[in-house]
Design an enzyme around this catalytic site. Sequence first.
Site, PDB file in Angstrom:
ATOM      1  N   HIS A  11      -7.724 -29.495  22.082  1.00 43.68           N
ATOM      2  CA  HIS A  11      -6.340 -29.012  21.977  1.00 43.68           C
ATOM      3  C   HIS A  11      -6.256 -27.657  21.271  1.00 43.68           C
ATOM      4  CE1 HIS A  11      -6.071 -29.836  17.650  1.00 43.68           C
ATOM      5  NE2 HIS A  11      -6.756 -30.941  17.906  1.00 43.68           N
ATOM      6  N   ASN A  17      -3.882 -27.424  11.582  1.00 40.83           N
ATOM      7  CA  ASN A  17      -5.077 -26.563  11.677  1.00 40.83           C
ATOM      8  C   ASN A  17      -4.759 -25.227  11.014  1.00 40.83           C
ATOM      9  OD1 ASN A  17      -5.748 -27.620  15.074  1.00 40.83           O
ATOM     10  ND2 ASN A  17      -6.773 -28.325  13.235  1.00 40.83           N
ATOM     11  N   CYS A  23      -6.173 -33.249   9.473  1.00 38.01           N
ATOM     12  CA  CYS A  23      -5.098 -33.743  10.337  1.00 38.01           C
ATOM     13  C   CYS A  23      -5.358 -35.167  10.824  1.00 38.01           C
ATOM     14  CB  CYS A  23      -4.923 -32.789  11.519  1.00 38.01           C
ATOM     15  SG  CYS A  23      -3.367 -32.995  12.399  1.00 38.01           S
ATOM     16  N   ARG A  62      -0.539 -32.946  20.083  1.00 37.30           N
ATOM     17  CA  ARG A  62      -1.235 -31.651  20.195  1.00 37.30           C
ATOM     18  C   ARG A  62      -2.176 -31.634  21.399  1.00 37.30           C
ATOM     19  NH1 ARG A  62      -3.067 -34.446  15.612  1.00 37.30           N
ATOM     20  NH2 ARG A  62      -5.313 -34.559  15.217  1.00 37.30           N
ATOM     21  N   GLU A  89      -8.302 -37.968  17.572  1.00 36.09           N
ATOM     22  CA  GLU A  89      -9.182 -37.299  16.618  1.00 36.09           C
ATOM     23  C   GLU A  89      -9.778 -38.335  15.662  1.00 36.09           C
ATOM     24  OE1 GLU A  89     -11.352 -35.455  15.612  1.00 36.09           O
ATOM     25  OE2 GLU A  89     -10.370 -33.513  15.390  1.00 36.09           O
ATOM     26  N   TYR A  92      -9.163 -39.230   9.315  1.00 34.50           N
ATOM     27  CA  TYR A  92      -9.683 -38.668   8.061  1.00 34.50           C
ATOM     28  C   TYR A  92      -9.268 -39.448   6.814  1.00 34.50           C
ATOM     29  CZ  TYR A  92     -12.024 -34.648  10.091  1.00 34.50           C
ATOM     30  OH  TYR A  92     -12.906 -33.848  10.782  1.00 34.50           O
ATOM     31  N   LYS A 100      -8.028 -28.178   3.291  1.00 32.77           N
ATOM     32  CA  LYS A 100      -9.498 -28.235   3.253  1.00 32.77           C
ATOM     33  C   LYS A 100     -10.083 -27.318   2.191  1.00 32.77           C
ATOM     34  CE  LYS A 100      -9.592 -29.502   8.095  1.00 32.77           C
ATOM     35  NZ  LYS A 100      -9.844 -29.051   9.461  1.00 32.77           N
ATOM     36  N   ARG A 116     -16.682 -33.911   6.417  1.00 39.44           N
ATOM     37  CA  ARG A 116     -16.291 -33.377   7.725  1.00 39.44           C
ATOM     38  C   ARG A 116     -17.407 -33.488   8.754  1.00 39.44           C
ATOM     39  NH1 ARG A 116     -14.812 -27.844   8.585  1.00 39.44           N
ATOM     40  NH2 ARG A 116     -13.607 -28.580  10.353  1.00 39.44           N
TER      41      ARG A 116
END
EC number: 5.4.2.11
Length: 253
Positions: A11, A17, A23, A62, A89, A92, A100, A116
């Site tokens: 995306h 981002n 995210c 997205r 995604e 997280y 971040k 990550r």
Amino acid sequence: MATHRLVMVRHGESTWNQENRFCGWFDAELSEKGTEEAKRGAKAIKDAKMEFDICYTSVLKRAIRTLWAILDGTDQMWLPVVRTWRLNERHYGGLTGLNKAETAAKHGEEQVKIWRRSFDIPPPPMDEKHPYYNSISKERRYAGLKPGELPTCESLKDTIARALPFWNEEIVPQIKAGKRVLIAAHGNSLRGIVKHLEGMSDQAIMELNLPTGIPIVYELNKELKPTKPMQFLGDEETVRKAMEAVAAQGKAK
């Protein structure tokens, strides 16, 4: 000899981002830049005269909006689209919503890179006190998941473990039946497919940076093995800059 072609696209840039925040499963919008990236990806596909028979995406807007932009820009809005949480995604967990760079300054760049980019180490889980817990874990789009399927955090290994069964059971039969497939998804769910296709090591997939909004093309043989390396649709400078931008995300400012 190539008998099948697969096109995948990560995306376009999301608002989170843009703010350099983790995210994951938060349903962030595309940023203005992300919308332009999606349109540029659509133009690259149109210029390559690529047509599709079926499309796959996640349940996060997205990715869905990126797919819409491509279908709109190539005049293929009528194509069937399958949406699935399995292409979401990576989750997280407790890091969701954190910047971040601030997280890197607090925990150290190395720890952020581990969270990550490590293959099998998940971030801290998202508990019920997390500000985004209700908007993710209690969201009705996930009401149909079986007990134990809804994650509170994921490593890359976990993400691949829930994306690959969908690839094998739903997408592979379509490709083998001669259908031209387009997948619009996320950096980590797409990494899972790339790792599987190319037989990459855990270490190698951690270092792979997929740029936002740039279509990735695979030519596959009848066993669905790539006949040549992945190709990006776009000019070299655009591709290089995008990949560098992704690699720079986890660094303290």
